[in-house]
Design a protein around this motif. Structure first.
Motif, PDB file in Angstrom:
ATOM      1  N   PHE A  42       1.036  -1.303   0.243  1.00 40.93           N
ATOM      2  CA  PHE A  42       0.088   0.294  -0.311  1.00 40.93           C
ATOM      3  C   PHE A  42       0.983   0.951   0.195  1.00 40.93           C
ATOM      4  CE2 PHE A  42      -1.855  -4.201   1.606  1.00 40.93           C
ATOM      5  CZ  PHE A  42      -3.403  -3.792   1.620  1.00 40.93           C
ATOM      6  N   PHE A  43       0.830   1.819  -1.038  1.00 41.93           N
ATOM      7  CA  PHE A  43       1.254   3.243  -1.160  1.00 41.93           C
ATOM      8  C   PHE A  43       0.721   4.444  -0.912  1.00 41.93           C
ATOM      9  CE2 PHE A  43       4.069   0.172  -3.707  1.00 41.93           C
ATOM     10  CZ  PHE A  43       5.300   0.181  -3.064  1.00 41.93           C
ATOM     11  N   ARG A  44       0.995   4.970  -0.248  1.00 42.20           N
ATOM     12  CA  ARG A  44       0.412   6.551   0.377  1.00 42.20           C
ATOM     13  C   ARG A  44      -0.122   7.878  -0.522  1.00 42.20           C
ATOM     14  NH1 ARG A  44       1.369   4.254   6.807  1.00 42.20           N
ATOM     15  NH2 ARG A  44      -0.422   3.362   6.993  1.00 42.20           N
ATOM     16  N   SER A  45       1.479   7.865  -1.769  1.00 38.57           N
ATOM     17  CA  SER A  45       1.080   8.879  -1.647  1.00 38.57           C
ATOM     18  C   SER A  45       2.192   8.876  -3.322  1.00 38.57           C
ATOM     19  CB  SER A  45       1.972  10.118  -1.021  1.00 38.57           C
ATOM     20  OG  SER A  45       0.886  11.332  -1.257  1.00 38.57           O
ATOM     21  N   PRO A  46       2.117   7.808  -4.075  1.00 32.65           N
ATOM     22  CA  PRO A  46       2.912   7.954  -4.849  1.00 32.65           C
ATOM     23  C   PRO A  46       2.991   9.008  -5.991  1.00 32.65           C
ATOM     24  CG  PRO A  46       0.748   6.372  -5.225  1.00 32.65           C
ATOM     25  CD  PRO A  46       1.025   7.506  -4.203  1.00 32.65           C
ATOM     26  N   PHE A  64      -5.856   2.335  -7.137  1.00 30.28           N
ATOM     27  CA  PHE A  64      -6.241   3.333  -6.535  1.00 30.28           C
ATOM     28  C   PHE A  64      -7.234   2.926  -5.599  1.00 30.28           C
ATOM     29  CE2 PHE A  64      -3.536   5.885  -8.832  1.00 30.28           C
ATOM     30  CZ  PHE A  64      -2.501   6.213  -8.342  1.00 30.28           C
ATOM     31  N   ASN A  65      -6.778   2.278  -3.988  1.00 31.19           N
ATOM     32  CA  ASN A  65      -8.300   1.867  -3.454  1.00 31.19           C
ATOM     33  C   ASN A  65      -9.179   3.719  -2.795  1.00 31.19           C
ATOM     34  OD1 ASN A  65      -6.779   3.394  -1.046  1.00 31.19           O
ATOM     35  ND2 ASN A  65      -6.488   1.704  -0.376  1.00 31.19           N
ATOM     36  N   ALA A  66     -10.245   3.007  -1.355  1.00 37.60           N
ATOM     37  CA  ALA A  66     -10.770   4.371  -1.328  1.00 37.60           C
ATOM     38  C   ALA A  66     -10.732   5.145  -0.392  1.00 37.60           C
ATOM     39  CB  ALA A  66     -11.895   3.432  -1.031  1.00 37.60           C
ATOM     40  N   ASN A  67      -9.484   5.295   0.255  1.00 37.90           N
ATOM     41  CA  ASN A  67      -8.399   6.400  -0.123  1.00 37.90           C
ATOM     42  C   ASN A  67      -7.174   6.719  -0.434  1.00 37.90           C
ATOM     43  OD1 ASN A  67     -10.339   5.118   2.974  1.00 37.90           O
ATOM     44  ND2 ASN A  67      -8.451   3.657   3.445  1.00 37.90           N
ATOM     45  N   SER A  68      -7.711   6.105  -1.961  1.00 41.79           N
ATOM     46  CA  SER A  68      -6.826   6.701  -2.852  1.00 41.79           C
ATOM     47  C   SER A  68      -5.097   7.034  -2.264  1.00 41.79           C
ATOM     48  CB  SER A  68      -6.436   8.908  -2.321  1.00 41.79           C
ATOM     49  OG  SER A  68      -7.697   8.842  -2.647  1.00 41.79           O
ATOM     50  N   ASN A  69      -5.207   5.712  -1.766  1.00 41.90           N
ATOM     51  CA  ASN A  69      -3.794   4.320  -1.397  1.00 41.90           C
ATOM     52  C   ASN A  69      -3.819   3.763  -2.923  1.00 41.90           C
ATOM     53  OD1 ASN A  69      -3.384   5.880   0.638  1.00 41.90           O
ATOM     54  ND2 ASN A  69      -4.367   4.279   2.505  1.00 41.90           N
ATOM     55  N   LEU A  70      -2.022   3.875  -3.784  1.00 40.57           N
ATOM     56  CA  LEU A  70      -2.085   2.713  -4.251  1.00 40.57           C
ATOM     57  C   LEU A  70      -1.842   1.810  -3.845  1.00 40.57           C
ATOM     58  CD1 LEU A  70      -1.335   1.882  -7.365  1.00 40.57           C
ATOM     59  CD2 LEU A  70       0.963   3.041  -6.894  1.00 40.57           C
ATOM     60  N   GLN A  71      -2.347   0.526  -4.862  1.00 43.64           N
ATOM     61  CA  GLN A  71      -2.516  -0.694  -3.995  1.00 43.64           C
ATOM     62  C   GLN A  71      -1.897  -1.749  -5.328  1.00 43.64           C
ATOM     63  OE1 GLN A  71      -5.996  -1.744  -1.504  1.00 43.64           O
ATOM     64  NE2 GLN A  71      -5.893  -4.290  -2.301  1.00 43.64           N
ATOM     65  N   LEU A  72      -0.785  -2.819  -4.633  1.00 45.45           N
ATOM     66  CA  LEU A  72      -0.389  -3.107  -5.502  1.00 45.45           C
ATOM     67  C   LEU A  72      -0.387  -4.781  -5.101  1.00 45.45           C
ATOM     68  CD1 LEU A  72       3.008  -1.388  -6.561  1.00 45.45           C
ATOM     69  CD2 LEU A  72       1.077  -1.341  -7.682  1.00 45.45           C
ATOM     70  N   SER A  73      -0.126  -5.519  -5.865  1.00 44.14           N
ATOM     71  CA  SER A  73      -0.286  -7.026  -5.231  1.00 44.14           C
ATOM     72  C   SER A  73       1.406  -7.774  -5.622  1.00 44.14           C
ATOM     73  CB  SER A  73      -1.294  -8.146  -6.176  1.00 44.14           C
ATOM     74  OG  SER A  73      -2.199  -7.394  -5.907  1.00 44.14           O
ATOM     75  N   TYR A 122       4.992   3.704   2.235  1.00 43.45           N
ATOM     76  CA  TYR A 122       3.759   2.416   2.249  1.00 43.45           C
ATOM     77  C   TYR A 122       3.817   1.618   3.661  1.00 43.45           C
ATOM     78  CZ  TYR A 122       8.384  -0.541   2.505  1.00 43.45           C
ATOM     79  OH  TYR A 122       9.380  -1.529   2.772  1.00 43.45           O
ATOM     80  N   TYR A 123       3.066   0.987   3.287  1.00 45.73           N
ATOM     81  CA  TYR A 123       3.313  -0.446   4.253  1.00 45.73           C
ATOM     82  C   TYR A 123       2.748  -1.429   3.269  1.00 45.73           C
ATOM     83  CZ  TYR A 123      -2.370   0.384   4.714  1.00 45.73           C
ATOM     84  OH  TYR A 123      -3.806  -0.048   3.975  1.00 45.73           O
ATOM     85  N   PHE A 124       3.207  -3.214   4.739  1.00 50.04           N
ATOM     86  CA  PHE A 124       3.203  -3.538   3.391  1.00 50.04           C
ATOM     87  C   PHE A 124       2.006  -5.159   4.545  1.00 50.04           C
ATOM     88  CE2 PHE A 124       5.238  -8.498   3.247  1.00 50.04           C
ATOM     89  CZ  PHE A 124       4.210  -8.942   1.937  1.00 50.04           C
TER      90      PHE A 124
END
Length: 959
Positions: free
Chosen positions: A449-453, A492-501, A538-540
């Motif tokens: 989860f990247f909080r501000s790309p 980009f999820n509902a919190n505007s964070n970029l989510q990657l698998s 980010y966090y994982f």
């Protein structure tokens, strides 16, 4: 019947010997055993015996005989964390990523760990945050994100003056931000903290003005997705170190944005969307680092197009929706070099929309729905990406123009790592997946989860390949056995964070071990891994990893049954034998004999020679073998005074041979067998290549469990250090041309005269060394690859190299040719002109130069990109245009369109003559030296330098 004195004596000996052999502190062993007893599922397979440190228990790290770290990630454990944890008084890292009942995790148990430095929790904690955490005075990391904590933020956390990372995001916290009230501490006391991550909670009330001050070092301030009210305090403008700011999605936040916000000249990401902010549209003039701006859906006063629209050179994404901005959009907005997305719908832009013919090649979306645009001038090259003008006067009823059609769902699929198989891919078992390198294995999966790309295009490989390359580099440095990385389905999820698998595939085996998973999870969760700045914080969250062979499968029932077996064995007379065996083991562990060293040396001999292929046998012409004692003597026992550099593999020392020759002694971390392939490759290649522009290998050492390389000493550091000013060597234009020419000659020699030809695979400025006459020498051959006996064609091989210099054709096809070095050399040439990193904050030097080149202007219009040290006068940089042309030919996308290194040498020689260079390589008169003790070039930053084994057991200082 009583026991015989002999039996009693043997039992006492056994107990004493067992106690001696157990290297781990008995209190720590008892604590870990007690913790494991409270888990609902089976413990890790090797958690038995009484020596966690010596027995290398999975997830346990030690210093001496004390447990300092517990790292348990994705192992399927569950249960409670018991009070036994307070027995581990030296614990400095606590990372759990399993389901845990926090009711047993009492405040006092946590606070008894006086030296706890980092708590990293990604579990299912609930309840309030213990205020006693404020007593952990040495705490550096406090990461409690992605739990179910409720209640307010304890004011006592303001006592954590050593805190670097403070993450409470993604919980259910309420109340206000605590500040000093004359009695109780507050967050305003945390002046050294660089990260405030409090987003996605239910925090409320005004943002206190005293929370910010000029002596704070904050770089990330994330207060998004809360219920803050009132206005943004003007003290925000005092945070001149700030890089990421998120106030978005606070529906009660109102009032004007402070007028001094443009004091934040280092700010790269600004998020103010979906609030009730009023007053004038913020003035962003001078904020040249801004890459992402979103101020949509606020209540700013109606305004004309602001002048700062075209003054943000780093801008990738501009989101200004529903803000009542009027006027004609400037054409220059579309030609900003890095711009990718413009979302400007719901405003009052009017007149003619002129995109022009020089629009950015990165610009993928222009959304101008519901404005007042009446006409369109696109330009000669016709903008062919997505342009949306629905709801403008230009789109009359019945118009069939593509830009007047309602936008449908994009047919572009989000990025996914390319898989390139040279042959038909194998059929994998049900629990395996096919890796990007076409190998069947069991991957470790998780979500990043990247909080501000700083980018918004989720289809472009240029936004994700750097992450893949950077992660592989870090894994290689830390000896984590990762073969390849698969990134897919970004959104980009509902919190505007970029989510990657994310999927990580093991190297050299079908699946990871439990220790591997522990190390990887810890690395991704405690910020040991730092992604490139373009991705932001980010966090994982890792998934449970399934082990095929019951790696986590030792049941407690079996453990509890060991005592009767031991008693029965003792009664049977085995005590004597056990005592003897224990004593033998004790002696073997405490006494290191020469035989071990001899065996290690023998293993290298057999390893080097066992293949029947002549190409695998090291050719050692010109390289001598040193003993460890010889190298210890010439480096004064590897003294600190001779320490001239560091790398991921270990250290570099200056030494003086008996002949008086200065050498650089590159010593890998003692006892490590890692990096043997790179070590052998460098010996084998450097011992049979001899050229004045290639660094010379003097010899090597395989004695006493050591892997040491001995090079000629090159005193003036690396080209990179000169370009950045770190070495104290200043290079004018003529000298830079000569350095580039020397490096080109060295590479051309490898390609055209070495037998067989060699592809270096890691050409970059930190691998070009400068000798006492500032002549260039190409170094670091750990990744090099022979092309084969015919010397031409291509080699299919795993992609290796350094992000920013890596040939995209090689990356996509895994087909290595000498033209891959040519591409890297072209990037190096552009670096020489600009003194900029090839890839930094999402800006790629190749892309920037291509976009900026205007051949109708002097110096090709590159004045803003050229290194200021060189000066701006065309007469001072004769041959610049030809130099840039050559560099751009070298970085053509197709290898077939690039010149050979022989051609490159010829062209640069002509440029040297144009610049007035004559004579042999020597220092230019306008060149200056600074008095210094340089960091030696062999301590460089190659992402594939081999380093000491295992994950670090000491704290890794964040940048």
């Amino acid at each position: 019947m009583g026991l015989s004195p002999w039996f009693v004596f043997l039992c006492s000996v056994l107990v004493q010997v067992s106690s001696i052999l157990a290297d781990t502190d008995s209190g720590d062993t008892s604590g870990l055993t007690g913790i494991a007893a409270n888990w609902d599922k089976n413990t890790p397979s090797n958690w038995n015996g009484n020596d966690p440190c010596g027995g290398k228990w999975i997830g346990i790290m030690c210093t001496g005989n004390r447990v300092i770290s517990i790292r348990l990630s994705s192992l399927g454990l569950s249960g409670t964390l018991s009070g036994d944890i307070q027995s581990l008084s030296e614990l400095t890292y606590l990372y759990e990523n399993y389901s845990i009942n926090s009711s047993a995790y009492t405040h006092l148990e946590l606070c008894s760990l006086a030296f706890l430095c980092r708590i990293l929790v990604g579990c299912s904690f609930s309840g309030e945050i213990p205020p006693e955490l404020g007593q952990l005075s040495q705490l550096r990391f406090l990461s409690l994100n992605s739990n179910k904590f409720s209640g307010s933020i304890p004011a006592s956390l303001g006592n954590l003056s050593n805190l670097y990372w403070f993450d409470l995001a993604d919980n259910k916290l309420t109340g206000t931000l605590p500040v000093f009230d004359g009695t109780n501490p507050g967050l305003d006391n945390l002046t050294s903290t660089k990260h405030f991550h409090f987003g996605v909670n239910q925090l409320s009330g005004p943002i206190p003005s005293q929370i910010f001050s000029s002596n704070m070092k904050l770089i990330h301030l994330l207060l998004d997705n809360n219920n803050f009210s009132g206005s943004i305090p003007p003290t925000l403008g005092l945070l001149n170190t700030l890089e990421v700011l998120r106030f978005d999605n606070n529906p009660q936040l109102s009032g004007p944005v402070p007028s001094n916000i443009n004091n934040l000249t280092k700010l790269a990401e600004l998020h103010l969307q979906n609030s009730k902010l009023t007053g004038p549209l913020p003035d962003l003039t001078g904020m040249s680092a801004l890459s992402f701006v979103d101020m949509s859906n606020n209540s700013f006063n109606a305004s004309n197009v602001p002048s700062w629209f075209t003054t943000l050179p780093s801008l990738t994404s501009l989101f200004l929706e529903n803000l009542h901005i009027s006027g004609q959009l400037p054409q220059a907005l579309f030609s900003l070099p890095a711009v990718q997305t413009l979302r400007l719908r719901g405003n009052r832009f009017n007149g003619t929309l002129t995109i022009g013919s020089d629009f950015s090649t990165q610009l993928d979306l222009i959304d101008l729905q519901d404005n007042q645009i009446s006409s369109l001038t696109v330009g000669a090259s016709q903008y062919s990406k997505t342009l949306i003008l629905v709801g403008n006067p230009i789109c009359v009823p019945g118009s069939n123009e593509k830009y007047c059609m309602a936008p449908g769902q994009s047919n572009l699929t989000p990025y996914s790592t390319a898989r390139n198989c040279s042959v038909l891919p194998p059929q994998c078992l049900s629990n395996q997946l096919l890796s990007p390198t076409c190998i069947c294995a069991v991957p470790y999966r998780g979500t990043l989860f990247f909080r501000s790309p700083s980018f918004s295009d989720l289809n472009s490989a240029s936004n994700f390949v750097p992450l893949e390359q950077d992660m592989k580099t870090k894994f290689a440095k830390l000896k984590v056995p990762v073969d390849s990385i698969n990134i897919h389905d970004p959104f980009f999820n509902a919190n505007s964070n970029l989510q990657l698998s994310l999927e990580l595939f093991p190297s050299g085996k079908v699946q990871f071990t439990a220790q591997d998973i522990s190390d990887i999870g810890f690395m991704l969760s405690n910020q040991t891994y730092k992604p490139p700045s373009m991705y932001g914080p980010y966090y994982f969250i890792g998934q449970q990893y399934t082990f095929a062979d019951d790696v986590i499968g030792q049941s407690k029932s079996k453990s509890t049954n060991r005592l009767p077996l031991i008693i029965g064995a003792s009664a049977g007379g085995a005590v004597l034998a056990l005592a003897v065996v224990a004593l033998v083991i004790f002696i073997a562990r405490r006494k290191r004999t020469p035989k071990r060293t001899e065996d290690r040396s023998q293993s290298f001999v057999s390893w080097d020679m066992k293949s029947t292929s002549a190409s695998t046998i090291p050719q050692l012409r010109g390289a001598r073998t040193f003993t460890f004692d010889e190298l210890r003597k010439i480096t004064n026992n590897f003294s600190e005074a001779n320490d001239i550099g560091n790398g991921g593999y270990g250290k570099v020392y200056r030494g003086t041979l008996p002949s008086g020759q200065l050498v650089a002694v590159k010593r890998s971390e003692q006892g490590s067998l890692q990096g043997s392939l790179e070590f052998r490759t460098e010996i084998e290649l450097l011992s049979r290549v001899h050229h004045k522009n290639v660094v010379s290998l003097v010899g090597f050492c395989l004695d006493q469990e050591e892997q040491i390389l001995v090079y000629e000493y090159v005193p003036n550091g690396t080209l990179k250090e000169s370009l950045t000013g770190k070495s104290g060597v200043r290079l004018d234009w003529r000298r830079r041309l000569r350095v580039v020419l020397g490096a080109a000659k060295g590479i051309a020699y490898l390609h055209e005269l070495a037998d067989p030809p060699i592809v270096h695979r890691d050409i970059k400025s930190s691998n070009v060394l400068l000798d006492e006459r500032l002549s260039a020498k190409v170094s670091d051959f750990g990744l090099s690859k022979p092309l084969g006996e015919d010397g031409r064609g291509q080699v299919t091989t795993q992609v290796k190299g350094t992000m920013g210099y890596l040939d995209p054709e090689y990356y996509m096809t895994q087909q290595l040719t000498e033209k891959s070095d040519v591409y890297s050399f072209g990037v190096l040439m552009l670096e020489v002109v600009t003194a900029r990193k090839p890839l930094e904050r999402g800006r790629y030097i190749v892309r920037e130069v291509k976009a900026a080149v205007d051949r109708s202007k002097d110096m090709y219009g590159l004045h803003e990109l050229i290194d200021p040290v060189l000066g701006a006068a065309p007469t001072a940089m004769a041959g610049l245009e030809q130099f840039v042309d050559l560099a751009l030919r070298c970085v053509e996308e197709a290898g077939a369109d690039r010149p050979s290194m022989g051609e490159v040498v010829s062209e640069i020689e002509r440029m040297v003559k144009m610049a007035g260079g004559t004579g042999p390589d020597s220092a230019s008169n306008s060149m200056s030296y600074a008095s210094r003790t340089p960091r030696h070039p062999y301590g460089g930053d190659s992402p594939f330098d081999y380093s000491g084994g295992g994950m670090p057991s000491t704290r890794v200082e964040p940048k």
